[in-house]
Scaffold this motif. Structure first.
Motif, PDB file in Angstrom:
ATOM      1  N   TYR A   1      -4.797  -6.883  -6.005  1.00 31.40           N
ATOM      2  CA  TYR A   1      -3.348  -6.672  -6.067  1.00 31.40           C
ATOM      3  C   TYR A   1      -2.662  -7.132  -4.782  1.00 31.40           C
ATOM      4  CZ  TYR A   1       1.099  -4.333  -6.792  1.00 31.40           C
ATOM      5  OH  TYR A   1       2.431  -4.073  -6.934  1.00 31.40           O
TER       6      TYR A   1
ATOM      7  N   SER B   1      -0.003 -10.275  -4.412  1.00 32.08           N
ATOM      8  CA  SER B   1       1.359  -9.951  -4.001  1.00 32.08           C
ATOM      9  C   SER B   1       1.757 -10.598  -2.680  1.00 32.08           C
ATOM     10  CB  SER B   1       1.513  -8.436  -3.873  1.00 32.08           C
ATOM     11  OG  SER B   1       1.260  -7.823  -5.110  1.00 32.08           O
ATOM     12  N   ASN B   2       0.803 -10.987  -1.867  1.00 30.86           N
ATOM     13  CA  ASN B   2       1.089 -11.552  -0.538  1.00 30.86           C
ATOM     14  C   ASN B   2       0.582 -12.983  -0.447  1.00 30.86           C
ATOM     15  OD1 ASN B   2       2.188  -9.156   0.859  1.00 30.86           O
ATOM     16  ND2 ASN B   2       0.200  -8.315   0.320  1.00 30.86           N
TER      17      ASN B   2
END
Length: 82
Positions: free
Chosen positions: A20, A24-25
């Motif tokens: 995750y 997300s980054n």
């Protein structure tokens, strides 16, 4: 048996969090760590999720080595020779 299932479940939760964070980054960041030889003039540039994973992996490996370095036989205080 229950301890093994609990450990696997914990590992899967940690891997999900890693996935995750990586998804997300995705923006690239500058990683400065002067002790390791990456000065401010020439920082390591990589996606944030990849750097997070690298730091996490180094921590897990270091913890595993420290935890597993006990070695030898463990003595039991309850079973004494008479």
């Amino acid at each position: 048996m229950f301890k093994a299932v609990l450990k696997i479940f914990s590992l899967l939760i940690i891997l999900f969090v890693m996935l995750y964070v990586g998804m997300s980054n995705t923006k690239e960041i500058d990683f400065n760590f002067p002790i390791a030889g990456t000065p401010a003039k020439n920082p390591l540039r990589a996606p944030a999720g990849l750097i997070y994973f690298g730091v996490f992996a180094v921590g897990v490996l270091a913890g595993t080595m420290l935890h597993g370095s006990g070695g030898g036989k463990k003595s039991s205080g309850s079973a004494k020779d008479k």
